[in-house]
Design a protein around this motif. Structure first.
Motif, PDB file in Angstrom:
ATOM      1  N   THR A 309       0.770  -1.211   0.256  1.00  0.00           N
ATOM      2  CA  THR A 309       0.019  -0.013   0.104  1.00  0.00           C
ATOM      3  C   THR A 309       0.872   1.181  -0.164  1.00  0.00           C
ATOM      4  OG1 THR A 309      -0.150  -0.174   2.242  1.00  0.00           O
ATOM      5  CG2 THR A 309      -2.066  -0.989   0.957  1.00  0.00           C
ATOM      6  N   ARG A 310       1.461   1.539   1.201  1.00  0.00           N
ATOM      7  CA  ARG A 310       2.352   2.839   1.149  1.00  0.00           C
ATOM      8  C   ARG A 310       3.659   2.258   2.026  1.00  0.00           C
ATOM      9  NH1 ARG A 310      -0.978   7.904   3.231  1.00  0.00           N
ATOM     10  NH2 ARG A 310      -1.449   6.494   4.781  1.00  0.00           N
ATOM     11  N   PRO A 311       4.764   2.804   1.849  1.00  0.00           N
ATOM     12  CA  PRO A 311       5.864   2.460   2.409  1.00  0.00           C
ATOM     13  C   PRO A 311       5.674   2.484   4.147  1.00  0.00           C
ATOM     14  CG  PRO A 311       6.380   4.347   0.942  1.00  0.00           C
ATOM     15  CD  PRO A 311       4.898   4.138   0.997  1.00  0.00           C
ATOM     16  N   GLY A 312       6.062   1.328   4.737  1.00  0.00           N
ATOM     17  CA  GLY A 312       5.998   1.266   5.874  1.00  0.00           C
ATOM     18  C   GLY A 312       4.472   0.833   6.516  1.00  0.00           C
ATOM     19  N   GLU A 313       3.658   0.828   5.606  1.00  0.00           N
ATOM     20  CA  GLU A 313       2.259   0.421   6.039  1.00  0.00           C
ATOM     21  C   GLU A 313       1.751  -0.869   5.353  1.00  0.00           C
ATOM     22  OE1 GLU A 313      -0.033   4.611   7.410  1.00  0.00           O
ATOM     23  OE2 GLU A 313      -0.474   3.700   5.464  1.00  0.00           O
ATOM     24  N   VAL A 314       0.851  -1.446   5.930  1.00  0.00           N
ATOM     25  CA  VAL A 314       0.079  -2.496   5.200  1.00  0.00           C
ATOM     26  C   VAL A 314      -1.530  -2.585   5.530  1.00  0.00           C
ATOM     27  CG1 VAL A 314       1.935  -4.093   5.702  1.00  0.00           C
ATOM     28  CG2 VAL A 314       0.342  -3.911   7.661  1.00  0.00           C
ATOM     29  N   LEU A 315      -2.142  -3.186   4.548  1.00  0.00           N
ATOM     30  CA  LEU A 315      -3.518  -2.963   4.716  1.00  0.00           C
ATOM     31  C   LEU A 315      -4.060  -4.372   5.065  1.00  0.00           C
ATOM     32  CD1 LEU A 315      -6.104  -0.997   4.367  1.00  0.00           C
ATOM     33  CD2 LEU A 315      -6.557  -2.190   2.133  1.00  0.00           C
ATOM     34  N   LEU A 316      -4.846  -4.656   6.085  1.00  0.00           N
ATOM     35  CA  LEU A 316      -5.375  -5.742   6.526  1.00  0.00           C
ATOM     36  C   LEU A 316      -6.900  -5.982   6.090  1.00  0.00           C
ATOM     37  CD1 LEU A 316      -3.923  -6.431  10.181  1.00  0.00           C
ATOM     38  CD2 LEU A 316      -3.095  -6.854   7.955  1.00  0.00           C
ATOM     39  N   GLY A 317      -7.368  -7.138   5.534  1.00  0.00           N
ATOM     40  CA  GLY A 317      -8.555  -7.325   5.370  1.00  0.00           C
ATOM     41  C   GLY A 317      -9.070  -8.106   6.662  1.00  0.00           C
ATOM     42  N   LEU A 318     -10.063  -7.854   7.400  1.00  0.00           N
ATOM     43  CA  LEU A 318     -10.387  -8.926   8.404  1.00  0.00           C
ATOM     44  C   LEU A 318     -11.716  -9.177   8.266  1.00  0.00           C
ATOM     45  CD1 LEU A 318      -9.266  -5.997  11.254  1.00  0.00           C
ATOM     46  CD2 LEU A 318      -8.046  -7.926  10.544  1.00  0.00           C
ATOM     47  N   ASP A 319     -11.962 -10.318   8.840  1.00  0.00           N
ATOM     48  CA  ASP A 319     -13.506 -10.856   9.056  1.00  0.00           C
ATOM     49  C   ASP A 319     -14.048 -10.556  10.403  1.00  0.00           C
ATOM     50  OD1 ASP A 319     -15.104 -13.207   7.204  1.00  0.00           O
ATOM     51  OD2 ASP A 319     -15.323 -12.965   9.557  1.00  0.00           O
ATOM     52  N   VAL A 320     -15.200  -9.824  10.313  1.00  0.00           N
ATOM     53  CA  VAL A 320     -15.599  -9.513  11.891  1.00  0.00           C
ATOM     54  C   VAL A 320     -17.111  -9.780  11.703  1.00  0.00           C
ATOM     55  CG1 VAL A 320     -16.620  -7.662  13.300  1.00  0.00           C
ATOM     56  CG2 VAL A 320     -14.364  -7.452  12.080  1.00  0.00           C
ATOM     57  N   CYS A 321     -17.525 -11.137  12.440  1.00  0.00           N
ATOM     58  CA  CYS A 321     -18.766 -11.644  12.424  1.00  0.00           C
ATOM     59  C   CYS A 321     -19.170 -11.866  10.947  1.00  0.00           C
ATOM     60  CB  CYS A 321     -19.765 -10.876  13.281  1.00  0.00           C
ATOM     61  SG  CYS A 321     -18.963 -10.357  14.844  1.00  0.00           S
ATOM     62  N   GLY A 322     -18.645 -12.304  10.153  1.00  0.00           N
ATOM     63  CA  GLY A 322     -19.096 -12.535   8.585  1.00  0.00           C
ATOM     64  C   GLY A 322     -19.104 -11.243   7.682  1.00  0.00           C
ATOM     65  N   GLN A 323     -18.822 -10.025   8.208  1.00  0.00           N
ATOM     66  CA  GLN A 323     -18.684  -8.943   7.479  1.00  0.00           C
ATOM     67  C   GLN A 323     -17.152  -8.290   7.320  1.00  0.00           C
ATOM     68  OE1 GLN A 323     -21.736  -5.983   7.521  1.00  0.00           O
ATOM     69  NE2 GLN A 323     -22.888  -7.291   9.154  1.00  0.00           N
ATOM     70  N   SER A 324     -16.948  -7.530   6.481  1.00  0.00           N
ATOM     71  CA  SER A 324     -15.519  -7.237   6.045  1.00  0.00           C
ATOM     72  C   SER A 324     -15.271  -5.844   6.891  1.00  0.00           C
ATOM     73  CB  SER A 324     -15.222  -7.058   4.734  1.00  0.00           C
ATOM     74  OG  SER A 324     -15.249  -8.308   4.031  1.00  0.00           O
ATOM     75  N   LEU A 325     -13.801  -5.762   7.265  1.00  0.00           N
ATOM     76  CA  LEU A 325     -13.273  -4.740   7.820  1.00  0.00           C
ATOM     77  C   LEU A 325     -11.818  -4.451   7.448  1.00  0.00           C
ATOM     78  CD1 LEU A 325     -14.463  -2.610  10.010  1.00  0.00           C
ATOM     79  CD2 LEU A 325     -13.183  -4.109  11.770  1.00  0.00           C
ATOM     80  N   LEU A 326     -11.368  -3.199   7.309  1.00  0.00           N
ATOM     81  CA  LEU A 326     -10.301  -2.997   6.811  1.00  0.00           C
ATOM     82  C   LEU A 326      -9.309  -2.275   7.892  1.00  0.00           C
ATOM     83  CD1 LEU A 326     -10.722  -1.049   3.396  1.00  0.00           C
ATOM     84  CD2 LEU A 326      -9.862  -3.413   3.695  1.00  0.00           C
ATOM     85  N   ALA A 327      -8.270  -2.456   8.219  1.00  0.00           N
ATOM     86  CA  ALA A 327      -7.296  -2.107   9.105  1.00  0.00           C
ATOM     87  C   ALA A 327      -6.083  -1.582   8.693  1.00  0.00           C
ATOM     88  CB  ALA A 327      -7.195  -2.854  10.315  1.00  0.00           C
ATOM     89  N   ARG A 328      -5.480  -0.279   8.417  1.00  0.00           N
ATOM     90  CA  ARG A 328      -4.339   0.079   8.348  1.00  0.00           C
ATOM     91  C   ARG A 328      -3.284   0.126   9.244  1.00  0.00           C
ATOM     92  NH1 ARG A 328      -4.872   4.682   4.591  1.00  0.00           N
ATOM     93  NH2 ARG A 328      -5.169   3.063   3.060  1.00  0.00           N
ATOM     94  N   ILE A 329      -2.431  -0.555   9.205  1.00  0.00           N
ATOM     95  CA  ILE A 329      -1.319  -0.653  10.337  1.00  0.00           C
ATOM     96  C   ILE A 329       0.113  -0.418   9.915  1.00  0.00           C
ATOM     97  CG2 ILE A 329      -2.902  -1.935  12.073  1.00  0.00           C
ATOM     98  CD1 ILE A 329      -1.025  -4.400  11.409  1.00  0.00           C
TER      99      ILE A 329
END
Lengths: 356, 226
Positions: A309-329
Motif C-alpha cells: 500500500t504505502r511505504p511502512g504500512e500494510v492494509l489488513l482485510g479482516l473478517d468480523v462476524c461475517g462482515q469485512s473490515l479494513l485496518a491500516r497498520i
C-alpha cells in the motif's frame, strides 16, 4: 430482475467494452473516474447510443442484439440526466405529465400524487423550469422519470451539477426512493460518498472496462481494488439498532452477535443501518486490551494482508462476524505481532460513522 | 374610400401581391421545415453545398435568378420538354420563383432554431417515450416558435418586396402576374407619381408594421424566457 449486457463502442479516443450480468435489486452504482465509460454504459442501456454494438437483455426481454435495436423511446427505463434537461416550454406539472401521458393506463404503476408527495413537488407544480433552483430541477427530473413507471431507473450523476447545499437537500429524497419504491436503480457516480450512502451493489469501471463487480461491502474492502487502497478507504457494515442508553448518551448496535457502541443517535430500535469505518481508525490487538478508553473492540480474523500500500504500512482485510473490515497498520506492527492470514485478533475501532 | 386613392388595377396588384406572399410563405414553411430540420441534424459533409445553394438568393441579383428560372420554366424549357406545363408568365410561376427567392429567409431562421433545441432535450423526450414525430411536434416546434415567427414574417415580407424575379418570369400581366412593385415601376415610367406614391406608402407601411411586430414579439419572448 436482472440485466444481461455486453456493449462494445469504439470512439476515436475511447473504447467501451463491458460484459456483465447485473442482479438489479436496490441501487447498483456504476462507479469510476471521469472518462471511465460509466455514463456511456448507462446511455447504452437507455438506447441513446445507437452505434454501440452488443447485447442487452432485461428480465428475459431482448432490447438489443446483433439484428435488433429497440429505440430509446420504446425502452421502459426512466433516465435522470446530470443537468436535469427539463422542457423549458412546459411547467413543472407539464414536465411531470409528459412521460406519464405516454404510458398506457394499465402500465402506470407510479401515480402523480405519490411522486409529488415523495419528492415534495406540490408547491412547484405551476412554475417554469427557469424559476427553479438546481436541487428543485433535479427533483422534478426524477419525478418525471419515475412517472413513466420504469422497469429500471437510470441516474447519471444527478447530484454532480449541484452545490453542496442542494446535494444535502436532495440526498434524503434519493434515500426515500430507495426505501419506498421497488424500482431498481442504476446510479452513475464518481463520488464514493454518494455511492456509500446509496448503493447496494457496484460495478467498478476502469478505462472502458469492467474492473470488478459485486455487493458494495465486498468491493470497498477488496485489497486488490483501488477503493481499499485509497487514503480514505472505508469498510461498510450492516448493523441493527439494539437499544439506547440515555444515561451515557450512547446507542448500542448489533453486528451478527457482536456489539458496537456509538454516541446516541436518534434511531428507532430494530432499524437496520449502514456504518462506515475508516481503515485508519482500526487498530489490532492480540488479546482484548484492558484499561482503554476505546469503546469498541470486536473479535476478528485476519483474512488477507496487502503489503504494497504505502511505504511502512500494510492494509489488513479482516473478517468480523461475517462482515469485512479494513485496518491500516504499520509494517513494524505487522511484524512484531506476527500477524498471518487466519489468525484470531481483536479489532479496536476508534470511530464509527452512520452512513444513512 | 380607398377607391378614390387607388385604381381598380392597383387594388388588384395589391391583392395579387398579398396572395402571392401568403401562398409562397405557406409553401416555404411546408418545404423549408423539413429542409431546415435536415440541415440542422445531418452530419453529412455535403451539407455545406446545400447550405450555400440555399443562401445564394441573398447575394445573387434577382435578375440572374429570374433568368435561370425563365429558362427552366419557360416555353421549350426542360419542364415543358418533359411534358409539364410552361409556368413562365403565370401566377404559379411567380410562386415557384418566390419560393426560390425567399428560401434563405425561411430556412435559416428555422435551421438556427432547430439547432438551438439541441440533442440533450430531444434525448430527454425520447427517454420519456416520445417517438421521433412526437418529439418534433411536442418539443421541437414549441421550442422553435420564435424561429417560425421570424421565418414566416421574413418570408412574407421578402416576397412582398420582390421585383427582379417577377419581372423576369412573370412579366406584367394585370390580374395574373402584376404585383405592386411592378405597378409602381409602371406608374413611375408613366410619370404618374401620385399613384406611385400611394402604392409605395402602402408597401412601406406594411413592411414597417410586419418587421416592427416581429421585433416586438421576439423581444418579449426574450424577456420571458430569460
Amino acid at each position: 430482475m436482472s440485466i444481461d449486457l455486453h456493449f462494445d463502442l469504439k470512439r476515436p479516443d475511447f473504447h467501451l467494452d463491458v460484459e456483465s450480468r447485473i442482479p438489479v435489486r436496490g441501487v447498483t452504482a456504476l462507479f469510476g473516474r471521469s472518462g471511465c465509460g460509466k455514463t456511456t454504459l448507462l446511455r447504452c442501456v437507455a438506447g441513446l447510443e445507437p452505434s454501440a454494438r452488443g447485447r442487452l437483455v432485461v428480465d428475459g426481454e431482448t432490447w438489443q442484439d446483433a439484428r435488433h435495436f429497440l429505440p430509446a423511446h420504446k425502452r421502459p427505463v426512466g433516465y435522470v440526466f446530470q443537468e436535469g434537461r427539463l422542457f423549458p416550454h412546459l411547467s413543472v406539472q407539464g414536465n411531470l405529465e409528459y412521460g406519464y401521458r405516454r404510458i398506457p393506463a394499465e402500465q402506470r404503476v407510479v401515480q402523480p400524487d405519490e411522486v409529488i408527495d415523495l419528492l415534495g413537488l406540490d408547491a412547484l407544480l405551476a412554475r417554469r423550469p427557469g424559476e427553479l433552483s438546481g436541487g428543485q430541477r433535479q427533483r422534478v427530473a426524477m419525478g418525471r422519470a419515475l412517472l413513466t413507471s420504469p422497469r429500471v431507473l437510470l441516474m447519471d450523476e444527478p447530484l454532480a451539477a449541484l452545490d453542496a447545499i442542494s446535494k444535502t437537500e436532495i440526498l434524503p429524497y434519493l434515500e426515500r426512493l430507495h426505501d419506498e419504491l421497488s424500482i431498481p436503480v442504476l446510479y452513475v457516480s464518481h463520488s464514493i460518498d454518494e455511492v456509500m450512502r446509496l448503493a447496494d451493489h457496484m460495478l467498478l469501471l476502469e478505462d472502458g472496462r469492467l474492473r470488478a463487480e459485486g455487493p458494495l461491502r465486498e468491493l470497498t474492502t477488496r485489497g486488490d481494488l483501488p477503493l481499499a487502497r485509497a487514503e480514505e478507504a472505508v469498510a461498510l457494515l450492516e448493523a441493527e439498532v439494539l437499544n439506547h442508553d440515555d444515561e451515557d448518551h450512547v446507542s448500542i448496535l448489533g453486528i451478527n452477535g457482536a456489539r458496537l457502541t456509538l454516541l446516541r443517535e436518534d434511531l428507532p430500535v430494530g432499524k437496520q443501518v449502514r456504518l462506515s469505518i475508516h481503515a485508519r481508525d482500526v487498530s489490532i490487538a492480540l488479546t482484548p486490551p484492558q484499561g482503554i478508553s476505546m469503546l469498541n473492540c470486536l473479535p476478528a480474523t485476519v483474512r488477507e494482508i496487502h503489503e504494497e500500500t504505502r511505504p511502512g504500512e500494510v492494509l489488513l482485510g479482516l473478517d468480523v462476524c461475517g462482515q469485512s473490515l479494513l485496518a491500516r497498520i504499520s509494517r513494524r506492527s505487522l511484524r512484531s505481532l506476527g500477524l498471518t492470514p487466519g489468525m484470531q485478533v481483536h479489532a479496536l475501532i476508534k470511530a464509527v460513522a452512520l452512513v444513512e | 374610400m380607398l377607391d378614390s386613392w387607388i385604381s381598380p388595377q392597383d387594388a388588384t396588384a395589391l391583392w395579387l401581391t398579398l396572395k402571392l406572399a401568403a401562398i409562397s410563405t405557406l409553401v416555404l414553411l411546408v418545404l423549408g421545415t423539413p429542409l431546415a430540420w435536415w440541415l440542422a441534424r445531418t452530419r453529412w459533409r455535403g451539407k455545406l453545398l446545400i447550405e450555400t445553394v440555399v443562401a445564394l438568393p441573398l447575394v445573387l441579383p434577382p435578375t440572374v435568378l429570374g433568368f435561370y428560372l425563365l429558362l427552366l420554366l419557360g416555353a421549350q424549357g426542360p419542364i415543358q420538354a418533359m411534358g409539364g406545363p410552361a409556368f413562365a408568365f403565370t401566377f404559379t410561376g411567380l410562386v415557384i420563383g418566390s419560393v426560390f427567392y425567399s428560401l434563405p429567409f425561411v430556412v435559416q431562421p428555422l435551421q438556427n432554431a432547430f439547432v438551438s433545441v439541441g440533442d440533450a432535450t430531444l434525448e430527454a423526450a425520447a427517454a420519456l417515450r416520445a417517438g421521433p414525430w412526437d418529439r418534433f411536434f411536442t418539443v421541437v416546434i414549441p421550442l422553435s416558435l420564435r424561429g417560425f415567427l421570424t421565418a414566416t414574417t421574413l418570408g412574407f415580407a421578402h416576397t412582398v418586396g420582390e421585383f427582379g424575379v417577377v419581372l423576369m418570369i412573370g412579366g406584367n400581366i394585370p390580374g395574373e402576374t402584376q404585383v405592386v412593385s411592378i405597378a409602381i415601376y409602371d406608374h413611375v415610367e408613366a410619370v404618374d407619381y401620385a399613384s406611385a406614391h400611394v402604392l409605395s406608402a402602402l408597401l412601406l407601411g406594411l413592411s414597417f408594421l410586419m418587421l416592427f411586430a416581429l421585433y416586438a414579439i421576439n423581444g418579449r419572448f426574450r424577456l420571458t424566457s430569460a
